[in-house]
Each structure stands twice: as structure tokens, then as C-alpha cells.
Design an enzyme around this catalytic site. Structure first.
Site, PDB file in Angstrom:
ATOM      1  N   ASP A 299      -0.298   6.888  -4.156  1.00  0.00           N
ATOM      2  CA  ASP A 299      -1.535   6.648  -4.904  1.00  0.00           C
ATOM      3  C   ASP A 299      -1.842   7.788  -5.877  1.00  0.00           C
ATOM      4  OD1 ASP A 299      -1.856   4.307  -3.546  1.00  0.00           O
ATOM      5  OD2 ASP A 299      -3.727   4.838  -2.567  1.00  0.00           O
TER       6      ASP A 299
ATOM      7  N   HIS B 161       0.845  -1.189   0.000  1.00  0.00           N
ATOM      8  CA  HIS B 161       0.000   0.000   0.000  1.00  0.00           C
ATOM      9  C   HIS B 161       0.882   1.241   0.000  1.00  0.00           C
ATOM     10  CE1 HIS B 161      -4.024  -1.545   0.029  1.00  0.00           C
ATOM     11  NE2 HIS B 161      -3.804  -2.315   1.080  1.00  0.00           N
TER      12      HIS B 161
END
Length: 370
Positions: free
Chosen positions: A167, A137
Site C-alpha cells: 500500500d 489486499h
């Protein structure tokens, strides 16, 4: 005119990087159709808090899109999707490498039926390389790029970033940039391409100064020890009397001199090169003497690159952002409206309608019959 009007995007992605990228395309006029699994849809629909039937996170990232719910493991469902794939301009996906190929929906398969297709695959580590299949992540990509080691708390440990840098900065924005470049290239060649967007790779752009210092001068950064990571009194966060904070960034000498005058810093500390730590302590002591509101009044109208750290609520009420129209668009659901997520598309390229909804799961399945 919206520059992406008439562009058709099939979005197989979920959560944040891909959906935010296609939101930006949608705001510029593209027709974005989310392809979701039946029953549950995008994982983010189930998050809380809710806004309408689904999470507010999902609603914000999927404003103005359409939704088709089909089981991609079902051969008949995939076949029903083929007409849309034949006419699509862009496909966005965010699976691990090889997943779409196993479903018969990878770039090589789609390019045979639609040579003009631009296929954008966002992953953490890219389509190739030793980590290509590794689960991770945002904080993992930030850690492995070296970025997380640069900022440290009082105990010297890295601090959790307040934004999902990998992200958005490593996934969403590079995806949009490269899709637009691919569209321009297709204008010239008539052919599409596959885009390999690796979030981890794209973080090094943010580290230009750290790489440059280390590679050229052997001055590798230390946690919280450099100019823009807390090592200088000219780029630091200071506590006020009422336990709020001042973000001080008087980097250039003229701003520093104005800052020193405004806070009445003792002359012996104004040459911060003599003793960086002593100057930082002296500045901290001065700013601790007054409240945030008092310092805000003192700083008003002066060129010194300082401000009070705003809360999220305060930022949404900021008269400057309001005057700029940052929050002028709305997201609606079940008769309720909230501010829509601002995206970096200038008003000249966006639709006139300020209000839009997000799609219900499978709400546009009728498109499969056309």
C-alpha cells in the site's frame, strides 16, 4: 515557500494508498478536496478507535484536507463537480480499472475538458494485464511478488509483515513520485497525463538483491536463509534475559569485531563463515545472559549497529525523534490533540501551522456552488 501551493487535487480514493499520497501533497501546500459518497463517506471513517466523529485512522490520513460528499452515480451531481474538474491539477482515484470511465470521469473524458490534468490511478495490479480486475489486499501483492517467501518464522512459514508494504511502498510513494514527475513534464509541455500505479509491480524494487542473486548467479533466496532475512548472525534478532529483543546488524567486519568484543563472544565463533549456525547459536546464548537494559548500556557509544527493539510507546518517547521534531505537528478534533502522522516532507516545504484538523463529511460542499 511550499512548492505545491496553488495546486488543486481532487481525491476520489479511499482507505490508505491514495489518501496517504494526497496527505503528502497537502503537507507540501496542495489544496486537497476529498470526493466522498454521501452518508458514509470514505470506508475508513467507520473504523475504530474513534478520534472525534470518525476513526483515528481516517483522521491521521486526511489531516488538512477538505471534503465534498456527492453521489457519483447521479448525473446532476457529476455535472456539479465539473467546474472543479476543469481547474484541477491532479485527480487521484483508486477504483478498479474502468469504473471511472463508466462514470464519465476517466482520464480520456477529463482530458477533453482539462488537457493539463494529471490523472493518477492506483490499483493493485495495474490498468492492464490478466489480474487487472482481481480483488486483493496488501498481503496478496507481497505474496505474489515473491517478497513474502523471503522471511520465515521458526517453523519455516512466512510471517505476516508488520507494515502495509504494498500500500505505502508500492502505492503511495510511487504515486507521489510520479505526480511530481508529471508536474515537471507539464511545465515543459503544458499537457497532463494518466499515471498507472500498480502496487504489485512496484514491490520488485525492494527485491533488488534477491533478483540479482538469482538472475546473475542462480542463487535464489530461501526462506529466512539469506544475509538480510535471518540467515546470518550479523543480521538477526536475539532474545535477552528479560524476554526482550536485540536487533543486531553488525554487517561490516569492523562492526562485527566491535560487536563480538562487546558481548565477549568466544574467539572460536568470531569467524562466522566457518559455521554460520554455530555462531548464531553462540551469539544467542551470550545475549540471553543479560537484560535488554544491560545490553543497551554495554552497546552505548560503540560502533556496532545494535539496539533494543522498542515498543511503539517507547519509540514515540525517543529523545532522538523528539529532538528531530518528528512528532512536532498535531492533529486536532473536538478540542483534543494527538501527534499527527509524520510524512516524508522536509520542514522547509511545509506550512508553519503545526496543528490541523481533518474534514467532516461533506463539510465543503459549498465549493460546488462556486
Amino acid at each position: 515557500m511550499q512548492p505545491l501551493k496553488g495546486l488543486k487535487v481532487l481525491d476520489f480514493s479511499t482507505l490508505l494508498p491514495g489518501p496517504l499520497a494526497t496527505l503528502i501533497l497537502a503537507e507540501a501546500g496542495a489544496e486537497v478536496i476529498k470526493i466522498e459518497r454521501p452518508g458514509r463517506g470514505d470506508e475508513m471513517r467507520s473504523y475504530v478507535p474513534k478520534f472525534g466523529a470518525d476513526s483515528v485512522n481516517f483522521a491521521m490520513l486526511n489531516r488538512g484536507k477538505k471534503s465534498i460528499a456527492i453521489d457519483l452515480k447521479d448525473a446532476a451531481a457529476r455535472e456539479a463537480l465539473m467546474p472543479l474538474l476543469r481547474e484541477a491539477d491532479v485527480v487521484m482515484e483508486q477504483f478498479r480499472p474502468g469504473v471511472m470511465d463508466r462514470l464519465g470521469l476517466g482520464y480520456d473524458a477529463l482530458a477533453k475538458i482539462n488537457p493539463r490534468i494529471i490523472y493518477c490511478a492506483i490499483t493493485g495490479y495495474g490498468q492492464t494485464g490478466p489480474r487487472a480486475q482481481t480483488a486483493a489486499h496488501d498481503i496478496n501483492y507481497v505474496a505474489e511478488s515473491g517478497m513474502l517467501s523471503l522471511a520465515a518464522g521458526e517453523d519455516g512459514a512466512p510471517i505476516v509483515p508488520p507494515a502495509l508494504i504494498a500500500d505505502i511502498g508500492g502505492g503511495t510513494y510511487p504515486a507521489v513520485i510520479n505526480i511530481l514527475l508529471a508536474l515537471r513534464a507539464r511545465d515543459a509541455t503544458g499537457k497532463g497525463c494518466k499515471l498507472d500505479i500498480a502496487m504489485g509491480d512496484n514491490l520488485f524494487t525492494f527485491l533488488y538483491w534477491a533478483m540479482g542473486n538469482g538472475l546473475a548467479a542462480g542463487e535464489w533466496p530461501t526462506p529466512g536463509g539469506d544475509l538480510v532475512t535471518g540467515g546470518s548472525p550479523r543480521f538477526y534478532i536475539y532474545r535477552t534475559k528479560d524476554d526482550r529483543f536485540i536487533a543486531a546488524a553488525p554487517l561490516e567486519q569492523k562492526f562485527w569485531e566491535n560487536f563480538c568484543e562487546a558481548i565477549a563472544l568466544d574467539v572460536q565463533y568470531r569467524d562466522d563463515a566457518k559455521d554460520v549456525k554455530a555462531t548464531k547459536r553462540a551469539v544467542a546464548d551470550r545475549l540471553r545472559q543479560k537484560s535488554a537494559a544491560e545490553w543497551q548500556a554495554i552497546f552505548a557509544g560503540k560502533d556496532l549497529c545494535c539496539c533494543v527493539v522498542a515498543t511503539m510507546q517507547e519509540a514515540l518517547e525517543d529523545p532522538h525523534f523528539k529532538a528531530r521534531g518528528v512528532f512536532s505537528r498535531t492533529l486536532t478534533a473536538n478540542g483534543r490533540s494527538i501527534i499527527a502522522l509524520p510524512v516524508p516532507v522536509v520542514d522547509a516545504f511545509r506550512a508553519g501551522g503545526a496543528s490541523a484538523q481533518y474534514p467532516s463529511l461533506g463539510g465543503d460542499n459549498a465549493m460546488l456552488k462556486t
